[in-house]
Write a protein that holds these residues in place. Structure first.
Motif, PDB file in Angstrom:
ATOM      1  N   CYS A  43       3.181  -7.389   4.424  1.00  0.00           N
ATOM      2  CA  CYS A  43       2.740  -7.882   3.112  1.00  0.00           C
ATOM      3  C   CYS A  43       3.831  -8.688   2.416  1.00  0.00           C
ATOM      4  O   CYS A  43       3.565  -9.738   1.827  1.00  0.00           O
ATOM      5  CB  CYS A  43       2.327  -6.723   2.212  1.00  0.00           C
TER       6      CYS A  43
ATOM      7  N   CYS B 298       4.906   1.189   3.725  1.00  0.00           N
ATOM      8  CA  CYS B 298       6.280   0.884   4.129  1.00  0.00           C
ATOM      9  C   CYS B 298       7.240   1.933   3.551  1.00  0.00           C
ATOM     10  O   CYS B 298       8.203   2.327   4.203  1.00  0.00           O
ATOM     11  CB  CYS B 298       6.661  -0.528   3.687  1.00  0.00           C
TER      12      CYS B 298
ATOM     13  N   CYS C  54       0.822  -1.213   0.000  1.00  0.00           N
ATOM     14  CA  CYS C  54       0.000   0.000   0.000  1.00  0.00           C
ATOM     15  C   CYS C  54       0.853   1.258   0.000  1.00  0.00           C
ATOM     16  O   CYS C  54       0.326   2.354   0.119  1.00  0.00           O
ATOM     17  CB  CYS C  54      -0.901   0.003   1.218  1.00  0.00           C
TER      18      CYS C  54
HETATM   19  S1  SF4 Z   1       3.025  -4.054   5.432  1.00  0.00           S
HETATM   20 FE1  SF4 Z   1       1.684  -3.887   3.639  1.00  0.00          FE
HETATM   21  S2  SF4 Z   1      -0.202  -2.910   4.391  1.00  0.00           S
HETATM   22 FE2  SF4 Z   1       1.374  -2.625   5.947  1.00  0.00          FE
HETATM   23  S3  SF4 Z   1       2.279  -0.638   5.500  1.00  0.00           S
HETATM   24 FE3  SF4 Z   1       3.554  -2.142   4.439  1.00  0.00          FE
HETATM   25  S4  SF4 Z   1       2.683  -2.325   2.397  1.00  0.00           S
HETATM   26 FE4  SF4 Z   1       1.144  -1.281   3.675  1.00  0.00          FE
END
Ligand code: SF4
Lengths: 175, 484
Positions: free
Chosen positions: A88, A20, A17
């Motif tokens: 993710c 990160c 998204c």
């Molecule tokens: S782990 Fe996935 S949902 Fe969470 S901030 Fe990172 S990209 Fe976004």
């Protein structure tokens, strides 16, 4: 990695998204310190679209389509060290909630019978969202959704200084 | 496939960079390098709307923000607002309202700062066809360190407003159906207030800089990628610029009001969505105008021209200057989005200042509930435009229906119109160089698209998919018949 040398770093967002990437920018003014020590290669933050040989690749997001798999393989081939950044990349994260659903049924539901997008320009979706370690060897895993700016900073400065990265106790959160 | 005639050439800009999310642009050129087709494709699919169904409603504000890491607060709050209605808490307490507003305006401020300073500004500061190495925040930091520093500090301030209200900078948990779970303490208020004068100063400098840049190249920028469309946004009940809660207003390309005072819960009567085979992003349009001429812009440029006034003085002066500069006619130039966006950034800083002086920000009436309802619609002006969340919840607390129309989706047709226009005027008949191709991205970037948000649907055609491990071992495969 030897201390003192400017590291070449590439980043990618696969089925993520961008949170990160945002967390990386949350190091705030330390970004300028970082940019003195690293050179950004292919990344959503630059216009360099071809990946060169890099010291470090940061991967956000899991694998949801054939293109993700292709990009990930390319990053593995060209980056000495590859890091799964965030939930993710590590286990599919929230997008993997679709794994128990039938893809066809979802599509029809969203677009309507007979009008589901279908074009050679659209990459083939995978029927499940996969963690990146299903497809390539991963050197480090940084948990969190997203891992905090403190974790990322600690991790990167450890690498830059030639230490084995060990984000200290209390920094990592498994959210 | 993509090359219908043998002489046709396909050029792809893939991946789009310095925008959030996953997309690409394709061009088809005939043998004389005439552009025969230009398209923006959203290439990812998510399926959020589908897998939210069956989840308990209280998980939703935390889940849906994972659609987008740049504007998670927008989804967090739009979902909360929709579910306030379900738990019978609309309106929420004054404290919940102020805390959420601080979170939201913090978000608008950080997102606008990120977009201009970290992502888009090199195009305007160094030129559309500067060397690709120069078109990034790293080059900005090296060449114009003070501008870069201001951008980073503006963003930091917005992120701190979010952290102190949501608990975390990215994907916090502060807002819940019926209110918030934490107010702002006097110490937190003081910490933010200490930074405010600097933030206001940087925000004003930002507006002055873009006004000057734009003014110096007015004729060129005014024409770049410009295509008329309608305008849509929330406005306050008194017609003010309002980003957290209001009524829907739409204008046609000439500025005539088409809709006004519409309760956002009735969005479905006014907005419909078309689907095209080549993108996962849908194409919304105003029902009264139909799919062919009903497209509209959302986001800063639409909002600034849709409202009657801004209630904060510094931003209002800039808005009035903006309108006067364009002779009172609606502006459709994508690059004017930057100017509008920075005026909104200034407005967000002013609103944050008001909130930090509001005693209700620190109350202890956080959560309310009342008679249960089965349905709720939450509409908010996200940094990129009107964001619609719509849920139905069963008596046993599970979500039975979810519909999302995200900001960037509204801009789908205008963005496609913009790149067609740029392709026609800048690329047609020329050999497409890297710099020329960046022109297309400059036009798309101006809208600040969030293709991550826009890809919430699932794609078709899983024909045969194999996933192999590092050693080449087959981990999974699946074959389905094609419908194509
Ligand atoms: S782990 Fe996935 S949902 Fe969470 S901030 Fe990172 S990209 Fe976004």
């Amino acid at each position: 990695m030897s201390p003192g040398k400017k590291l070449k770093v590439a980043t990618a967002s696969l089925a993520g998204c961008f949170g990160c990437h945002m967390s990386l920018l949350d190091i705030d003014e330390r970004l300028f310190t970082l940019l003195e020590r690293v050179e950004l290669d292919r990344s959503p933050l630059t216009d360099l679209k071809v990946l060169s040989a890099c010291d470090l690749g940061l991967i956000e997001g899991g694998l949801c389509n054939a293109e993700n798999v292709e990009v990930l393989r390319l990053f593995r081939a060209r980056c000495k060290v590859l890091v799964a950044v965030g939930a993710c990349a590590i286990n599919g994260g929230l997008p993997a909630q679709r794994n128990h659903l039938d893809v066809r049924e979802c599509l029809t539901k969203v677009y309507g019978e007979g009008s589901v997008p279908n074009d050679p320009e659209l990459p083939l979706p995978l029927d499940q969202v996969h963690p990146i370690s299903d497809v390539v060897r991963v050197d480090y895993f940084l948990p969190g959704c997203p891992p905090s700016a403190e974790v990322l900073w600690q991790f990167l400065t450890d690498l830059l200084d030639g230490r084995t990265p060990k984000p200290g106790a209390g920094l990592i959160a498994y959210d | 496939m993509t090359t219908p005639a043998s002489k046709t050439r396909r050029i792809a800009i893939d991946p789009l960079t310095r925008v959030e999310g996953h997309g690409k642009v394709t061009l088809l050129l005939d043998e004389h390098a005439h552009v025969t087709q230009a398209r923006l494709h959203v290439v990812e699919f998510r399926g959020f709307e589908r897998f939210i169904e069956g989840r308990p409603y209280w998980e939703v504000p935390v889940m849906v923000q994972r659609l987008c890491g740049i504007c998670p607060v927008s989804h967090h709050l739009a979902a909360s607002k929709a579910l306030d209605a379900v738990v019978g808490a609309a309106p929420v307490s004054p404290t919940a309202d102020r805390v959420r507003r601080l979170m939201h305006y913090g978000q608008v401020l950080q997102s606008h700062a990120l977009h201009f300073f970290h992502l888009a500004s090199p195009d305007l500061l160094f030129g559309f066809d500067a060397a690709p190495e120069r078109r990034s925040i790293a080059a900005l930091a090296a060449e114009l360190p003070e501008v870069a520093r201001q951008g980073v500090l503006l963003r930091r301030f917005g992120q701190e407003c979010i952290r102190l209200t949501a608990g975390k900078r990215v994907h916090g948990t502060g807002s819940v159906p019926g209110g918030v779970n934490k107010a702002v303490t006097p110490a937190e208020r003081a910490a933010l207030k200490a930074d405010l004068p600097q933030v206001l100063a940087f925000a004003r400098e930002g507006v002055a800089r873009i006004a000057e840049l734009y003014g110096a190249r007015r004729a060129e920028l005014e024409a770049f990628g410009t295509a008329p469309s309608g305008l849509l946004s929330l406005v306050g009940r008194d017609g003010r610029l309002e980003l957290y809660d209001g009524v829907l207003r739409a204008r046609d390309a000439h500025g005539a009001v088409l809709l006004d005072g519409v309760d956002p819960a009735r969005y479905r009567e006014h907005i419909a969505e078309g689907v095209k085979s080549w993108s996962y992003m849908k194409f919304p349009y105003l029902v009264s105008r139909g799919p062919d001429s009903g497209s509209y812009k959302v986001g800063p440029l639409a909002r600034l021209q849709n409202c009657d006034f801004i209630h904060t003085p510094l931003a209002e002066a800039e808005r009035a200057a903006f309108v006067a500069e364009h002779g009172g006619r609606p502006v459709h130039a994508p690059l004017a989005y930057h100017h509008a966006r920075l005026i909104e950034l200034l407005h967000a800083a002013e609103v944050i200042g008001e909130l930090l002086d509001d005693p209700d920000l620190s109350g202890d009436d956080l959560l309310r509930k009342g008679p249960r309802a089965t349905e709720g619609v939450g509409v908010i002006e996200a940094p990129r435009g009107t964001l619609i969340h719509h849920y139905r919840v069963s008596p046993d607390d599970l979500v039975t229906h979810c519909n999302l129309i995200v900001s960037t989706t509204h801009n789908n047709q205008p963005m496609n119109d913009a790149i067609r226009e740029v392709a026609r005027t800048h690329l047609d008949g020329h050999e497409p160089t890297e710099g020329l191709l960046n022109h297309l991205e400059v036009a798309i970037r101006a809208f600040d698209p969030c293709l991550s948000c826009a890809s919430h649907a699932l794609g078709q055609m899983p024909l045969h998919v194999e996933v192999r491990g590092p050693g080449g071992a087959l981990l999974g495969s699946r074959t389905k018949e094609s419908r194509g």
